[in-house]
Design a protein around this motif. Sequence first.
Motif, PDB file in Angstrom:
ATOM      1  N   ARG A   1       0.831  -1.200   0.000  1.00 53.48           N
ATOM      2  CA  ARG A   1       0.000   0.000   0.000  1.00 53.48           C
ATOM      3  C   ARG A   1       0.872   1.258   0.000  1.00 53.48           C
ATOM      4  O   ARG A   1       1.857   1.346   0.721  1.00 53.48           O
ATOM      5  N   LYS A   2       0.510   2.223  -0.798  1.00 52.18           N
ATOM      6  CA  LYS A   2       1.281   3.464  -0.887  1.00 52.18           C
ATOM      7  C   LYS A   2       1.185   4.262   0.410  1.00 52.18           C
ATOM      8  O   LYS A   2       0.203   4.137   1.155  1.00 52.18           O
ATOM      9  N   PRO A   3       2.196   5.092   0.692  1.00 49.69           N
ATOM     10  CA  PRO A   3       2.261   5.813   1.968  1.00 49.69           C
ATOM     11  C   PRO A   3       1.042   6.661   2.291  1.00 49.69           C
ATOM     12  O   PRO A   3       0.700   6.860   3.451  1.00 49.69           O
ATOM     13  N   ASP A   4       0.367   7.158   1.266  1.00 45.04           N
ATOM     14  CA  ASP A   4      -0.798   8.000   1.516  1.00 45.04           C
ATOM     15  C   ASP A   4      -2.031   7.191   1.909  1.00 45.04           C
ATOM     16  O   ASP A   4      -3.101   7.747   2.157  1.00 45.04           O
ATOM     17  N   GLY A   5      -1.856   5.843   1.940  1.00 44.88           N
ATOM     18  CA  GLY A   5      -2.955   4.985   2.356  1.00 44.88           C
ATOM     19  C   GLY A   5      -3.989   4.737   1.285  1.00 44.88           C
ATOM     20  O   GLY A   5      -5.058   4.174   1.556  1.00 44.88           O
ATOM     21  N   GLY A   6      -3.696   5.114   0.062  1.00 46.24           N
ATOM     22  CA  GLY A   6      -4.658   4.953  -1.023  1.00 46.24           C
ATOM     23  C   GLY A   6      -4.464   3.672  -1.814  1.00 46.24           C
ATOM     24  O   GLY A   6      -4.646   2.574  -1.301  1.00 46.24           O
ATOM     25  N   ASP A   7      -4.027   3.822  -3.062  1.00 50.03           N
ATOM     26  CA  ASP A   7      -3.906   2.689  -3.973  1.00 50.03           C
ATOM     27  C   ASP A   7      -2.727   1.801  -3.594  1.00 50.03           C
ATOM     28  O   ASP A   7      -1.893   2.133  -2.769  1.00 50.03           O
ATOM     29  N   PHE A   8      -2.668   0.635  -4.249  1.00 52.51           N
ATOM     30  CA  PHE A   8      -1.550  -0.277  -4.072  1.00 52.51           C
ATOM     31  C   PHE A   8      -0.538  -0.064  -5.184  1.00 52.51           C
ATOM     32  O   PHE A   8      -0.767   0.662  -6.130  1.00 52.51           O
ATOM     33  N   GLY A   9       0.620  -0.707  -5.079  1.00 51.12           N
ATOM     34  CA  GLY A   9       1.641  -0.593  -6.098  1.00 51.12           C
ATOM     35  C   GLY A   9       2.954  -0.058  -5.578  1.00 51.12           C
ATOM     36  O   GLY A   9       3.860   0.253  -6.364  1.00 51.12           O
ATOM     37  N   GLN A  10       3.093   0.069  -4.268  1.00 46.07           N
ATOM     38  CA  GLN A  10       4.308   0.610  -3.675  1.00 46.07           C
ATOM     39  C   GLN A  10       5.525  -0.257  -3.976  1.00 46.07           C
ATOM     40  O   GLN A  10       6.621   0.243  -4.209  1.00 46.07           O
TER      41      GLN A  10
END
Length: 246
Positions: free
Chosen positions: A214-223
């Motif tokens: 999960r991306k740091p902003d808590g939104g989409d995946f793909g980190q």
Amino acid sequence: MTRIDTLNSNLRGVDGRLFNISKNQVHWVLGIPNRGFVVPTYKSLSQEGKLKIIDIMGRYGKSWNSKSTKTSRHYKTEGIHVNRQLMDGVEGHWQEHEEDEFKMLFLLLSLEMLLCPTQSSRLASDLVPSLTCAPRAVEYDWCCLVLKKLMDSVAAFSRRYYSSGFASGCGGCLIFVVVMYLDHLNRKPVEWGVFTRLEVWNMNQIRRAIKDDRKPDGGDFGQLGTLDVAYGERHPRLARDTDGPA
């Protein structure tokens, strides 16, 4: 679901990498047969098969009166409702002469709850003919069926989503998509090479991978990004060293 291209049967990662989806991957993830006879449909049913369907629907089928929200027309729907009573029956005691009946009910639950679930608790009507081959289920190509139903469900989801900007859910074997995606993340693999993949991905492993991706902003995946890796081949994140000289 919008990252799945149903026309070309592939999954696109957030980083743009494409992964082709085939029934072999369904076999690796779920462990069900990926070769053999084609699962029967209403069109391919023999007369004997049609009689079996009449018998199955007579014992387990139900009918519902529904109303269309668009046309306000009333119509009658027939199907098999998967409820607690049906599940409790499968878990009960069975005699040897009831083996075929048990296999049919077990297949029914497997299709509705795991392999080809719908957004309701009813078995998809076009799957009813598949119940006729339950006694010899191991001889049929279930991976092809699971993949087709998944792609049909995703295509229906996409049509709803792109027409209104919102869709309330998707049928099909989504656990297959989840495991396949997680297995291709750029991270240390979970018991790579173990068959089936569904066995090694418990809920703790899934939660951990989701948290990492999960991306740091808590939104989409793909980190994490993805890796070009295939089931049955060596994983690029594993050590390449051999045992060494004797």
